[in-house]
Design a protein around this motif. Structure first.
Motif, mmCIF file in Angstrom:
data_model
loop_
_atom_site.group_PDB
_atom_site.id
_atom_site.type_symbol
_atom_site.label_atom_id
_atom_site.label_comp_id
_atom_site.label_asym_id
_atom_site.label_seq_id
_atom_site.Cartn_x
_atom_site.Cartn_y
_atom_site.Cartn_z
ATOM 1 N N ASP A 132 4.158 5.673 -5.508
ATOM 2 C CA ASP A 132 4.012 5.669 -6.990
ATOM 3 C C ASP A 132 2.950 6.596 -7.304
ATOM 4 O O ASP A 132 3.221 7.499 -8.403
ATOM 5 C CB ASP A 132 3.668 4.248 -7.705
ATOM 6 C CG ASP A 132 3.398 4.232 -9.033
ATOM 7 O OD1 ASP A 132 4.734 4.744 -9.770
ATOM 8 O OD2 ASP A 132 2.596 3.801 -9.558
ATOM 9 N N MET A 133 1.749 6.755 -6.769
ATOM 10 C CA MET A 133 0.823 7.771 -7.099
ATOM 11 C C MET A 133 1.260 9.211 -6.790
ATOM 12 O O MET A 133 1.052 9.860 -7.642
ATOM 13 C CB MET A 133 -0.452 7.491 -6.208
ATOM 14 C CG MET A 133 -1.533 8.239 -6.465
ATOM 15 S SD MET A 133 -3.188 7.947 -5.758
ATOM 16 C CE MET A 133 -2.883 7.687 -3.936
ATOM 17 N N GLN A 134 2.060 9.468 -5.660
ATOM 18 C CA GLN A 134 2.471 10.712 -5.597
ATOM 19 C C GLN A 134 3.595 11.096 -6.703
ATOM 20 O O GLN A 134 3.628 12.366 -7.198
ATOM 21 C CB GLN A 134 3.308 10.854 -4.278
ATOM 22 C CG GLN A 134 2.228 10.792 -3.011
ATOM 23 C CD GLN A 134 2.879 10.968 -1.561
ATOM 24 O OE1 GLN A 134 3.939 10.296 -1.570
ATOM 25 N NE2 GLN A 134 2.337 11.446 -0.738
ATOM 26 N N LYS A 135 4.479 10.389 -7.102
ATOM 27 C CA LYS A 135 5.371 10.465 -8.193
ATOM 28 C C LYS A 135 4.728 10.780 -9.481
ATOM 29 O O LYS A 135 5.121 11.620 -10.125
ATOM 30 C CB LYS A 135 6.258 9.508 -8.316
ATOM 31 C CG LYS A 135 7.350 9.528 -9.386
ATOM 32 C CD LYS A 135 8.264 8.387 -9.535
ATOM 33 C CE LYS A 135 9.228 8.578 -10.646
ATOM 34 N NZ LYS A 135 8.858 9.277 -11.757
ATOM 35 N N ARG A 136 3.498 9.981 -9.782
ATOM 36 C CA ARG A 136 2.812 10.294 -11.094
ATOM 37 C C ARG A 136 2.284 11.497 -11.232
ATOM 38 O O ARG A 136 2.120 12.099 -11.996
ATOM 39 C CB ARG A 136 1.887 8.970 -11.355
ATOM 40 C CG ARG A 136 2.802 7.848 -11.831
ATOM 41 C CD ARG A 136 1.533 6.647 -11.591
ATOM 42 N NE ARG A 136 1.322 6.153 -13.102
ATOM 43 C CZ ARG A 136 0.819 5.180 -13.257
ATOM 44 N NH1 ARG A 136 0.014 4.413 -12.094
ATOM 45 N NH2 ARG A 136 0.289 4.674 -14.507
ATOM 46 N N MET A 137 1.880 12.126 -9.816
ATOM 47 C CA MET A 137 1.047 13.386 -9.725
ATOM 48 C C MET A 137 1.998 14.386 -9.760
ATOM 49 O O MET A 137 1.772 15.425 -10.633
ATOM 50 C CB MET A 137 0.071 13.371 -8.459
ATOM 51 C CG MET A 137 -1.052 12.566 -8.487
ATOM 52 S SD MET A 137 -2.239 12.825 -9.863
ATOM 53 C CE MET A 137 -3.459 13.369 -9.173
ATOM 54 N N ALA A 138 3.265 14.188 -9.376
ATOM 55 C CA ALA A 138 4.292 15.268 -9.275
ATOM 56 C C ALA A 138 4.656 15.349 -10.760
ATOM 57 O O ALA A 138 4.907 16.367 -11.448
ATOM 58 C CB ALA A 138 5.390 14.930 -8.541
ATOM 59 N N LEU A 179 0.783 -1.063 0.039
ATOM 60 C CA LEU A 179 0.137 0.161 0.045
ATOM 61 C C LEU A 179 0.959 1.128 0.035
ATOM 62 O O LEU A 179 0.613 2.275 -0.736
ATOM 63 C CB LEU A 179 -0.980 0.076 1.098
ATOM 64 C CG LEU A 179 -2.151 -1.008 1.144
ATOM 65 C CD1 LEU A 179 -2.957 -0.787 2.655
ATOM 66 C CD2 LEU A 179 -2.970 -0.688 -0.053
ATOM 67 N N PHE A 180 1.942 1.280 0.688
ATOM 68 C CA PHE A 180 2.722 2.276 0.879
ATOM 69 C C PHE A 180 3.603 2.588 -0.552
ATOM 70 O O PHE A 180 3.963 3.515 -1.014
ATOM 71 C CB PHE A 180 3.698 2.215 2.019
ATOM 72 C CG PHE A 180 3.177 2.740 3.396
ATOM 73 C CD1 PHE A 180 2.546 4.210 3.746
ATOM 74 C CD2 PHE A 180 3.144 1.721 4.514
ATOM 75 C CE1 PHE A 180 1.927 4.278 4.908
ATOM 76 C CE2 PHE A 180 2.644 2.017 5.642
ATOM 77 C CZ PHE A 180 2.034 3.304 5.855
ATOM 78 N N GLY A 181 4.091 1.293 -1.119
ATOM 79 C CA GLY A 181 4.587 1.620 -2.201
ATOM 80 C C GLY A 181 3.651 2.038 -3.401
ATOM 81 O O GLY A 181 4.047 2.902 -3.984
ATOM 82 N N ARG A 182 2.494 1.625 -3.425
ATOM 83 C CA ARG A 182 1.290 2.261 -4.301
ATOM 84 C C ARG A 182 1.232 3.678 -4.089
ATOM 85 O O ARG A 182 1.205 4.694 -5.143
ATOM 86 C CB ARG A 182 0.166 1.655 -4.353
ATOM 87 C CG ARG A 182 -0.109 0.260 -4.972
ATOM 88 C CD ARG A 182 -1.233 -0.257 -4.746
ATOM 89 N NE ARG A 182 -1.148 -1.957 -5.252
ATOM 90 C CZ ARG A 182 -2.361 -2.531 -5.340
ATOM 91 N NH1 ARG A 182 -3.385 -2.097 -4.995
ATOM 92 N NH2 ARG A 182 -2.255 -3.631 -5.747
ATOM 93 N N MET A 183 1.217 4.110 -2.750
ATOM 94 C CA MET A 183 0.830 5.647 -2.535
ATOM 95 C C MET A 183 2.067 6.606 -3.014
ATOM 96 O O MET A 183 2.019 7.560 -3.618
ATOM 97 C CB MET A 183 0.845 5.977 -1.238
ATOM 98 C CG MET A 183 -0.489 5.412 -0.481
ATOM 99 S SD MET A 183 -0.770 5.458 1.415
ATOM 100 C CE MET A 183 -0.322 7.221 1.602
#
Length: 142
Positions: free
Chosen positions: A16-22, A10-14
């Motif tokens: 990844d999501m933060q990186k994609r949004m950035a 879950l933390f890994g997905r979060m």
């Protein structure tokens, strides 16, 4: 496995999501939108974040005796460019968010049409042409 989510996953997905949004935010700064007011007399260019990059004014519209008309055209152009930039931003963010969802899950199916637009949560006061609000806030009817 007992069906309990793996916290590390879950933390890994979060992350990844933060990186994609950035990355999406960085790409938005490279996007360009141009809006015109007064039949092209004023042209405003903004980036995908809504930052105004340039304003071009045709010489014919510059009249020292009618500065208010030029002001109205500039406001109208800036508002149009900001709206177009917001549309680009919302589309890109929704594309990024949708790419992270499980297949078949659509944000629009959750009601409300996806993410709220910037400013949608608050109320704006509409002004009549020529009426002034707080500060330099103006309504341009162009």
């Amino acid at each position: 496995m007992d069906g309990t989510p793996n916290m590390a996953d879950l933390f890994g997905r979060m992350a990844d999501m933060q990186k994609r949004m950035a990355d999406t935010q960085s790409k938005l700064a490279e996007e360009r939108v141009t809006a015109e007011a007064g039949g092209g007399m004023v042209s405003v260019t903004a980036d995908g974040t809504g930052r105004i990059l340039s304003i071009k004014i045709e010489r014919e519209v510059i009249n020292p005796d009618d500065a208010e008309m030029l002001e109205d055209l500039i406001v109208a152009g800036v508002n149009k460019a900001s709206e177009e930039a917001e549309n680009v931003r919302q589309r890109k963010v929704q594309e990024t968010a949708s790419s992270m969802l499980p297949p078949g899950l659509d944000l629009n199916s959750l009601g409300g049409g996806g993410f709220p637009r910037r400013g949608q949560l608050g109320q704006r006061r509409l002004l009549r042409p020529g009426q002034r609000g707080r500060g330099e806030e103006r309504h341009a009817d162009v």
